[in-house]
Design a protein around this motif. Sequence first.
Motif, PDB file in Angstrom:
ATOM      1  N   SER A  22     -13.864  -1.023  -3.393  1.00 37.91           N
ATOM      2  CA  SER A  22     -13.177  -2.609  -3.740  1.00 37.91           C
ATOM      3  C   SER A  22     -12.695  -3.496  -2.577  1.00 37.91           C
ATOM      4  O   SER A  22     -12.152  -3.084  -1.565  1.00 37.91           O
ATOM      5  CB  SER A  22     -11.765  -2.185  -4.253  1.00 37.91           C
ATOM      6  OG  SER A  22     -12.072  -1.221  -5.370  1.00 37.91           O
ATOM      7  N   SER A  23     -13.392  -4.704  -2.731  1.00 42.61           N
ATOM      8  CA  SER A  23     -13.035  -5.781  -1.877  1.00 42.61           C
ATOM      9  C   SER A  23     -13.469  -7.146  -2.538  1.00 42.61           C
ATOM     10  O   SER A  23     -14.614  -7.074  -2.948  1.00 42.61           O
ATOM     11  CB  SER A  23     -13.730  -5.665  -0.367  1.00 42.61           C
ATOM     12  OG  SER A  23     -13.119  -6.614   0.473  1.00 42.61           O
ATOM     13  N   ASP A  36      -8.187  -6.405  -0.725  1.00 42.45           N
ATOM     14  CA  ASP A  36      -8.583  -5.194  -0.598  1.00 42.45           C
ATOM     15  C   ASP A  36      -9.612  -5.016   0.574  1.00 42.45           C
ATOM     16  O   ASP A  36     -10.678  -6.278   0.573  1.00 42.45           O
ATOM     17  CB  ASP A  36      -8.905  -4.378  -1.598  1.00 42.45           C
ATOM     18  CG  ASP A  36      -7.677  -3.873  -2.268  1.00 42.45           C
ATOM     19  OD1 ASP A  36      -6.962  -3.558  -1.722  1.00 42.45           O
ATOM     20  OD2 ASP A  36      -7.665  -3.301  -3.556  1.00 42.45           O
ATOM     21  N   GLY A  38     -12.149  -2.037   0.900  1.00 41.95           N
ATOM     22  CA  GLY A  38     -12.517  -0.710   0.766  1.00 41.95           C
ATOM     23  C   GLY A  38     -13.734  -0.325   1.812  1.00 41.95           C
ATOM     24  O   GLY A  38     -14.473  -0.961   2.372  1.00 41.95           O
ATOM     25  N   ILE A  59      -3.682  -5.767   0.653  1.00 36.42           N
ATOM     26  CA  ILE A  59      -4.078  -4.468   0.536  1.00 36.42           C
ATOM     27  C   ILE A  59      -3.241  -4.089  -0.866  1.00 36.42           C
ATOM     28  O   ILE A  59      -2.017  -3.978  -0.699  1.00 36.42           O
ATOM     29  CB  ILE A  59      -3.969  -3.492   1.523  1.00 36.42           C
ATOM     30  CG1 ILE A  59      -4.621  -4.175   2.576  1.00 36.42           C
ATOM     31  CG2 ILE A  59      -4.137  -1.897   0.957  1.00 36.42           C
ATOM     32  CD1 ILE A  59      -6.294  -3.846   2.625  1.00 36.42           C
ATOM     33  N   SER A  60      -4.069  -3.676  -2.032  1.00 33.85           N
ATOM     34  CA  SER A  60      -3.178  -3.344  -2.954  1.00 33.85           C
ATOM     35  C   SER A  60      -2.757  -1.972  -3.062  1.00 33.85           C
ATOM     36  O   SER A  60      -1.540  -1.763  -3.440  1.00 33.85           O
ATOM     37  CB  SER A  60      -4.363  -3.247  -4.410  1.00 33.85           C
ATOM     38  OG  SER A  60      -5.272  -2.355  -4.142  1.00 33.85           O
ATOM     39  N   HIS A  66     -10.005   1.342  -0.929  1.00 29.30           N
ATOM     40  CA  HIS A  66      -9.184  -0.072  -1.049  1.00 29.30           C
ATOM     41  C   HIS A  66      -8.880  -0.293   0.408  1.00 29.30           C
ATOM     42  O   HIS A  66      -8.671  -1.605   0.748  1.00 29.30           O
ATOM     43  CB  HIS A  66      -8.027   0.008  -1.926  1.00 29.30           C
ATOM     44  CG  HIS A  66      -8.403   0.214  -3.131  1.00 29.30           C
ATOM     45  ND1 HIS A  66      -8.512  -0.890  -4.229  1.00 29.30           N
ATOM     46  CD2 HIS A  66      -8.827   1.385  -3.747  1.00 29.30           C
ATOM     47  CE1 HIS A  66      -8.995  -0.370  -5.283  1.00 29.30           C
ATOM     48  NE2 HIS A  66      -9.279   0.954  -5.373  1.00 29.30           N
ATOM     49  N   PHE A  67      -8.798   0.464   1.342  1.00 27.84           N
ATOM     50  CA  PHE A  67      -8.382   0.088   2.670  1.00 27.84           C
ATOM     51  C   PHE A  67      -9.200   0.502   3.723  1.00 27.84           C
ATOM     52  O   PHE A  67      -8.905  -0.067   5.054  1.00 27.84           O
ATOM     53  CB  PHE A  67      -6.711   0.371   3.084  1.00 27.84           C
ATOM     54  CG  PHE A  67      -6.507   1.721   3.378  1.00 27.84           C
ATOM     55  CD1 PHE A  67      -6.411   2.670   2.676  1.00 27.84           C
ATOM     56  CD2 PHE A  67      -6.626   1.922   4.806  1.00 27.84           C
ATOM     57  CE1 PHE A  67      -5.894   3.939   3.197  1.00 27.84           C
ATOM     58  CE2 PHE A  67      -6.133   3.255   5.336  1.00 27.84           C
ATOM     59  CZ  PHE A  67      -5.956   4.321   4.384  1.00 27.84           C
ATOM     60  N   THR A 142       0.937   0.508  -5.873  1.00 22.51           N
ATOM     61  CA  THR A 142      -0.136  -0.237  -6.100  1.00 22.51           C
ATOM     62  C   THR A 142       0.278  -1.569  -6.649  1.00 22.51           C
ATOM     63  O   THR A 142       1.022  -1.866  -7.639  1.00 22.51           O
ATOM     64  CB  THR A 142      -1.151   0.148  -7.127  1.00 22.51           C
ATOM     65  OG1 THR A 142      -1.478   1.493  -6.675  1.00 22.51           O
ATOM     66  CG2 THR A 142      -2.311  -0.643  -6.960  1.00 22.51           C
ATOM     67  N   GLY A 158      -6.097  -4.463  -8.921  1.00 26.73           N
ATOM     68  CA  GLY A 158      -6.099  -2.943  -8.171  1.00 26.73           C
ATOM     69  C   GLY A 158      -6.445  -2.322  -9.065  1.00 26.73           C
ATOM     70  O   GLY A 158      -7.003  -2.376  -9.875  1.00 26.73           O
TER      71      GLY A 158
END
Length: 249
Positions: A22-23, A36, A38, A59-60, A66-67, A142, A158
């Motif tokens: 995720s980004s 995000d 990820g 960042i969610s 996600h991070f 989240t 998210g």
Amino acid sequence: MTVQVTVLGCSGTHTGPDRMCSSYMVESANYRLLLDCGNGALSNLQRRWNVADVDAVVISHLHPDHFADLYGLYYALRFHADGPRSVPVVAPLGAWEFASQLLDSADRFAQTCRFETAQAGDRLNLGPFTVTLFASSHPVETLGSRVQAGAAVVAYTGDSGPTAQLQHLARDADLLLADATWLERQRPLPTGVHMTGHEAGTVAAAANVRRLVTTHVFPSVDPNEVAAEAAAAFDGEVVAAHDLQEFAL
Ligand SMILES: [Zn+2]
Ligand SMILES: [Zn+2]
């Protein structure tokens, strides 16, 4: 005000072939907001931009998909060819303490990634964007983001199971980036974790969004099948996300 959204990772939970985690880059008025970061996303980011071009990161939640590439962003900024850079990183409570455990220098991490704590209900002013945060439904805290620039609205769930909050998050949005990890035929599925394509479509319909992007699809699931499931529940446009896809609002 025009807004451009670029998918830097649309895979859920872990990467797939040609699909990072995720980004999403959201740009307007020459300001670049990264939603995000990820695992794998930094690779896609560098196909389009220099790492120093990122103006802020939200960042969610603190799941690796996600991070995890925040670590790569940290090193890329700290050792940047033009000298050290830094970037504000908005994240849920405890993010810096949690993420810095993998690093030998928590202080340098904080100098480079300037963490700011946020929570549901917060409204952030980031360049041309007003970002309103909502509580998603997930096993850890989240934050879904409603990103507005002028009249344009991008909503990002998210990771989230179905919750009434998502209708507020996405109300009349031009673009909804929705967790659509699974398919209905895979039930039984865990509750309060992710949505199916059908559930993402139901949220899009209830929130009256203009366009739904189904994303965070689990790598072994067919993204087109997820999008088709969503389309059966939503009359508007449905797009199956793929990496480096661009949307203009
Ligand atoms: Zn995830
Ligand atoms: Zn998650």
